[in-house]
Structure formats: structure tokens, C-alpha cells
Design a protein around this motif. Structure first.
Motif, mmCIF file in Angstrom:
data_model
loop_
_atom_site.group_PDB
_atom_site.id
_atom_site.type_symbol
_atom_site.label_atom_id
_atom_site.label_comp_id
_atom_site.label_asym_id
_atom_site.label_seq_id
_atom_site.Cartn_x
_atom_site.Cartn_y
_atom_site.Cartn_z
ATOM 1 N N ASN A 151 0.832 -1.210 0.000
ATOM 2 C CA ASN A 151 0.000 0.000 0.000
ATOM 3 C C ASN A 151 0.869 1.263 0.000
ATOM 4 O O ASN A 151 0.569 2.248 -0.705
ATOM 5 N N ALA A 152 1.923 1.245 0.795
ATOM 6 C CA ALA A 152 2.803 2.412 0.866
ATOM 7 C C ALA A 152 3.486 2.667 -0.479
ATOM 8 O O ALA A 152 3.595 3.813 -0.933
ATOM 9 N N MET A 153 3.941 1.602 -1.132
ATOM 10 C CA MET A 153 4.586 1.765 -2.432
ATOM 11 C C MET A 153 3.611 2.294 -3.478
ATOM 12 O O MET A 153 3.954 3.182 -4.286
ATOM 13 N N SER A 154 2.386 1.775 -3.474
ATOM 14 C CA SER A 154 1.384 2.255 -4.436
ATOM 15 C C SER A 154 1.106 3.746 -4.235
ATOM 16 O O SER A 154 0.978 4.510 -5.193
ATOM 17 N N TYR A 186 7.245 8.047 3.717
ATOM 18 C CA TYR A 186 7.520 6.706 3.185
ATOM 19 C C TYR A 186 6.388 5.740 3.545
ATOM 20 O O TYR A 186 5.925 4.952 2.722
ATOM 21 N N ILE A 187 5.913 5.761 4.797
ATOM 22 C CA ILE A 187 4.753 4.973 5.244
ATOM 23 C C ILE A 187 3.799 5.921 5.950
ATOM 24 O O ILE A 187 4.202 6.664 6.846
ATOM 25 N N ASP A 188 2.549 5.895 5.539
ATOM 26 C CA ASP A 188 1.512 6.738 6.124
ATOM 27 C C ASP A 188 0.546 5.863 6.918
ATOM 28 O O ASP A 188 0.377 4.672 6.593
ATOM 29 N N PRO A 189 -0.094 6.395 7.944
ATOM 30 C CA PRO A 189 -1.067 5.582 8.695
ATOM 31 C C PRO A 189 -2.158 4.965 7.822
ATOM 32 O O PRO A 189 -2.685 3.895 8.167
ATOM 33 N N ILE A 190 -2.480 5.615 6.688
ATOM 34 C CA ILE A 190 -3.518 5.027 5.832
ATOM 35 C C ILE A 190 -3.024 3.789 5.097
ATOM 36 O O ILE A 190 -3.823 3.036 4.535
ATOM 37 N N ASP A 191 -1.702 3.539 5.108
ATOM 38 C CA ASP A 191 -1.161 2.347 4.448
ATOM 39 C C ASP A 191 -1.266 1.101 5.325
ATOM 40 O O ASP A 191 -1.255 -0.020 4.807
ATOM 41 N N VAL A 192 -1.343 1.295 6.625
ATOM 42 C CA VAL A 192 -1.217 0.168 7.560
ATOM 43 C C VAL A 192 -2.454 -0.724 7.493
ATOM 44 O O VAL A 192 -3.594 -0.257 7.501
ATOM 45 N N ARG A 193 -2.199 -2.041 7.421
ATOM 46 C CA ARG A 193 -3.278 -3.039 7.412
ATOM 47 C C ARG A 193 -2.974 -4.121 8.450
ATOM 48 O O ARG A 193 -1.815 -4.480 8.686
ATOM 49 N N TYR A 194 -4.059 -4.653 9.056
ATOM 50 C CA TYR A 194 -3.961 -5.712 10.047
ATOM 51 C C TYR A 194 -4.742 -6.932 9.551
ATOM 52 O O TYR A 194 -5.814 -6.780 8.961
ATOM 53 N N ARG A 195 -4.180 -8.090 9.788
ATOM 54 C CA ARG A 195 -4.904 -9.319 9.440
ATOM 55 C C ARG A 195 -6.131 -9.446 10.327
ATOM 56 O O ARG A 195 -6.067 -9.213 11.533
ATOM 57 N N GLN A 196 -7.227 -9.890 9.737
ATOM 58 C CA GLN A 196 -8.469 -10.046 10.476
ATOM 59 C C GLN A 196 -8.852 -11.520 10.471
ATOM 60 O O GLN A 196 -8.732 -12.215 9.452
#
Length: 430
Positions: A167-170, A220-230
Motif C-alpha cells: 500500500n505504501a509503495m502504491s 515513506y509509510i503513512d497511517p492510511i497504508d497500515v493493514r492488520y490481518r483479520q
């Protein structure tokens, strides 16, 4: 996040010390638990309680001061051991008290209380239903979990690093964040321009400043990039199985024989109830006629009559055709009898077992119970019963048929364990 275990310690003692002791003395405690199978009453079979183990087996190693100095020893040789041999620990039993042993030596016993769960876990360790095949599975209880996509919030332990970095790279590519290599190339060009072309150097400084500001605005990494497994609860697929318990209660079965058979079936029932939540049990008692009964009647109802073993198979086949198709169910059979049968019924019994019961079964366990004095004097060969001879001819070609004899309470658990240990069918084939 902190997890605090607030469970009460059993008996006001340290739970950690108790668990450490169980791990260290597991072999001795397990042997003591299994030795109680022939001593307990039927109603107390599944309860916890105290077991006795040698007191010497619970001593912990400790460090102590050496005497120091130089010492010389002269040790006698022996004819049994050489250097490097491993000497096994003596398997002591014995009881406490003040009485001495006949040879002047004795060993105190250490008594240890087990809960019901601890007792059953040790009692039924390493047992399984042989050849349990996944025919048609059903959805069981929600005892498992499965992946349910990704979420923007969750526990740090469930951070999906790969998805976060993608997500961060995109985002960086879409917003055209300057690459570190691009800035390095411009800085190298600026160094050369400062020596040769001041005007170009000034332009490069401006461009580098714009790119650095852009890099700062696009992290480089934004909070909107972060994902958690559900995860979500999910029922586990369970292979359906049924155990048919066939018990001879005819007049030839003495009370001692019935007690042995009931102890065997009680162990089997405990094992199935403890290890397999979805295994159904069908109880069938037979004399000259057979009938499906409930658990209470199976273990406690008095009954007598002649012996026609084929009626038990006929009742089993009728129940199997009505409720348990072999195409969908794993069929198991456990039969207990004294081995007697009406002579005219042996051929029909063999025919039903060979042509109808065994082809539909994953495993067939036959337990023959006898009197304690059936062994006869030394050198005397006991008579083989009608059923033992009939089943023995089938066992030579059918590894799923297992046969054992038992005459004493103390032998019930070893025989039961031998019939339902892991790899029982593979051992029969070998």
C-alpha cells in the motif's frame, strides 16, 4: 497489551510449581494413573484423585560444596557394566509407613492429587481411533479461526507487513514521491556544476529543494497504508464416526466377566467422549436376541438368557442401514464376549462378520473375557472358544480385526491401550 492470569491456584499452591512438577515427574505419574484402572470402581473411573509415586523420584538436583583436596579411590570391578553404560532408574513402588521390608530396605511413597482433567489426559494419552478417514465431513463447533481479510485497525501482533508495504509503495508511486536515487544523482550533478557552471548549480539547488520538500510532504509509510490481518471463528470440518458397542450378557457370562466387559466399555466411552466430540455411540446388548439400549441400561440393567451372537450383528446392521451409511460414516465396532456361542450359529456369525460387518468397518476390536482361574495348571493349554476360532480364521486375511483376551482387572487398561494405540492397524498388517 498485558495479559494477567488471575486463575486461582489449586489448593492455594503455586500453579507454576505444580505444572513444573507434572512435567518433571510425568512418566511416574502416568504409570501410577494407569495402574489404577484395575483398582477403581466403575463410578470412580473418570474421577481425579490421589496417586502414589516413589518419594525418591521427586527429589530435585542441588549444588553443594565439595570437600576439596586430593583423594584416591580404589573401586572393585564388576562383570555387568563397563565404562559408558547407562543404568536405568529402578522403577520403585512401595508404600509408606513404619514397617520395614523383608530385606531391610524400603521406600516411602509420595502422594499427589490430580484434577479430573489431568487424570484423564494422562490416562488416555497417545490413543486414537485407527483408520479414521475423512469420508463426508460435517461442520463442527466453532473451535477454529480463519482469515477474514484485512482491517485498518487491529493488534500489533496481527500487523500485515507485506500488505502495508505494498500500500505504501502504491501511494508513493501515485503521488510521485522522489526516489532516493534521483536525489543522489542531482546532488552529484550539483557538485560538478559548482565547479564549472554557477548558473546551472543554482537551478539544481532549487530543484533539489523542491524534491526534498515533496519527499517530506509524502512520507515513506503513512497511517492510511497500515493493514492488520483479520480473523473470525470458523467451524472445523469433522469426519463423522460411530462406535457400535456389542456386549454379551447371556447366562454364560458371570458377574466377574461382565465387570471386565463393562470396565472395557467404560474406558472406551471415556476415551471417545474426551477425544472425539462428534463420535456417536450405539449400545447393543444380546443374549439369544439383541436390542439397542441406552447407556444406563447397557451398563446397569441385569439380563440373562442363551447365546446367539449373530443377533448382535443383525441388530447392528439394521441400525447401520437406518442411520449410519458406510459411505458417509466411519464405522467402528467393539465386541466383548466370553467366547461361547450356540454351535448352530457359528456359520451365520462368521458369514455376517466377513460379508457385512468387516467390509463396512474401519476397525473391529474383539475382547474375550474369562475367569481368573481359566489359565489352568502350568503346561495346560486352555481350550479355544467357538468365537475365538471363528474370528481367528478371519484375522489372518483382515488386519482391521483385532483380538485380545483378558481375565484380570489389572489387564484391562493394557489390553485397551493395545487395541486403540496409535498405529494399531499398521502393527496388525506388519
Amino acid at each position: 497489551m498485558q495479559i494477567v492470569d488471575r486463575r486461582l491456584n489449586p489448593g492455594g499452591k503455586s500453579l507454576a510449581n505444580r505444572q513444573r512438577f507434572l512435567r518433571r515427574a510425568k512418566d511416574m505419574i502416568r504409570d501410577a494413573v494407569r495402574n489404577t484402572a484395575g483398582e477403581r470402581s466403575l463410578k470412580d473411573m473418570e474421577r481425579g484423585g490421589e496417586v502414589s509415586i516413589p518419594a525418591s523420584g521427586v527429589k530435585e538436583p542441588r549444588f553443594h560444596r565439595d570437600a576439596g583436596g586430593f583423594r584416591e579411590h580404589v573401586l572393585p570391578g564388576n562383570k555387568e557394566y563397563v565404562e559408558g553404560d547407562t543404568i536405568p532408574r529402578p522403577r520403585g513402588g512401595g508404600g509408606g509407613g513404619n514397617e520395614g521390608s523383608p530385606d531391610g530396605e524400603g521406600e516411602d511413597a509420595f502422594r499427589f492429587a490430580l484434577t479430573q482433567d489431568e487424570f484423564l489426559d494422562l490416562f488416555l494419552e497417545d490413543l486414537e481411533l485407527p483408520e479414521l478417514a475423512k469420508k463426508r465431513v460435517v461442520e463442527g463447533d466453532a473451535s477454529g479461526v480463519r482469515r477474514a481479510g484485512f482491517a485498518t485497525q487491529g493488534s500489533p501482533a496481527n500487523l500485515a507487513l507485506g500488505r502495508t508495504m505494498r500500500n505504501a509503495m502504491s501511494r508513493r508511486l501515485a503521488l510521485r514521491r522522489p526516489k532516493p536515487q534521483e536525489l543522489e544523482e542531482l546532488e552529484e550533478a550539483l557538485r560538478l556544476a559548482e565547479e564549472n557552471d554557477p548558473a546551472e548549480a543554482e537551478a539544481l539547488r532549487g530543484r533539489i529543494g523542491v524534491l526534498r520538500q515533496r519527499a517530506m510532504r509524502i512520507p515513506y509509510i503513512d497511517p492510511i497504508d497500515v493493514r492488520y490481518r483479520q480473523f473470525e471463528p470458523a467451524p472445523k470440518p469433522i469426519a463423522r464416526a460411530v462406535m457400535f458397542c456389542l456386549m454379551d450378557v447371556s447366562g454364560s457370562m458371570t458377574e466377574g466377566m461382565k465387570d471386565l466387559a463393562k470396565r472395557f466399555y467404560l474406558l472406551l466411552h471415556l476415551f471417545l467422549k474426551r477425544r472425539y466430540k462428534q463420535v456417536e455411540v450405539v449400545f447393543i446388548r444380546h443374549t439369544h436376541e439383541a436390542k439397542e439400549v441406552d447407556e444406563e441400561t447397557f451398563f446397569r440393567s441385569p439380563e440373562t438368557g442363551g447365546t446367539v451372537v449373530s443377533t448382535a450383528f443383525e441388530e447392528m446392521i439394521k441400525v447401520m442401514e437406518a442411520r449410519y451409511s458406510p459411505a458417509d460414516w466411519n464405522i467402528y465396532v467393539a465386541q466383548a464376549s466370553d467366547g461361547d456361542n450356540t454351535s448352530a450359529d457359528n456359520d451365520r456369525t462368521a458369514h455376517l462378520l466377513a460379508d457385512r460387518v468387516l467390509p463396512a468397518s474401519q476397525y473391529f476390536a474383539y475382547l474375550e473375557v474369562g475367569r481368573e482361574d481359566d489359565g489352568g495348571p502350568i503346561g495346560f493349554m486352555p481350550r479355544e472358544t467357538e468365537l475365538w476360532r471363528t474370528y481367528g480364521r478371519l484375522r489372518t486375511v483382515e488386519p482391521r480385526l483385532a483380538m485380545r483376551k483378558v481375565r484380570h482387572r489389572k489387564d484391562i487398561y493394557p489390553v485397551f491401550r493395545d487395541l486403540f494405540r496409535k498405529g494399531a492397524v499398521e502393527a496388525q498388517k506388519a
